[in-house]
Design an enzyme around this catalytic site. Structure first.
Site: not given
Length: 183
Positions: A8-10, A13
């Site tokens: 996940v990007s961060n 999430q």
């Protein structure tokens, strides 16, 4: 052995959808990264690569979980192939165990890169169009000119403290000083 990788990007999430899909696909071990796809240092992906053995298969939910560019993806798949490790992407239904799967991987990766480039072009065009209509972008000013002038007059009168001026006008002390230093 099927080994899953989720990213996940961060940290805000969550992995749930990816983990569910990887488990349903039969992955016995799953590695997870919470890092932007742009970042080259993906700790869990590195751990997954160290864990994988010849004849294992690395499984991802979507192709973009591995990299952002076609060159990155091809380099990564070639690295796996050199180590006799297969690759599967569940969403794009890619399996590099066959020549057809390898071909489909290259075509899908090219389309994914094209999609990212088109999105970037639309964003740049949208920003340019907004600027041509006078929109400057960025965060709105914390203090309008009229309120600052009022605060400045009260400050120059020396009748109220800065704290009282800010309370009266509903502004932060830091904001007042920032505007004062930039006048």
């Amino acid at each position: 052995m099927l080994v899953g990788y989720a990213r996940v990007s961060n940290s805000e999430q969550n992995f749930n959808m990816q983990i569910d899909a990887l488990e349903k696909a039969g992955c016995e071990k799953i590695f997870q990264d919470a890092v932007s796809g742009v970042k080259t240092e993906k700790k869990a992906l590195k751990e997954a690569l160290e864990f994988l053995r010849p004849s294992d298969t690395l499984v991802v939910w979507r192709l973009d979980r591995l990299g952002r560019s076609l060159a990155q993806l091809i380099e990564f798949i070639n690295l796996l192939k050199a180590r006799d490790i297969a690759f599967k992407s569940l969403t794009e239904v890619i399996d590099t165990n066959s020549p057809t799967g390898q071909f489909f991987f290259h075509i899908t990766a090219a389309f994914a890169e094209l999609e990212r480039n088109l999105i970037h072009e639309r964003i740049v065009a949208g920003i340019a169009a907004a600027r041509s209509r006078g929109y400057k972008g960025g965060r709105p000013k914390a203090l309008d000119k009229k309120t600052f002038q009022m605060a400045l007059r009260l400050y120059q009168d020396n009748k109220l403290s800065v704290i009282d001026i800010c309370k009266k006008l509903g502004i932060a002390r830091r904001t007042f000083y920032r505007y004062l230093n930039n006048k």
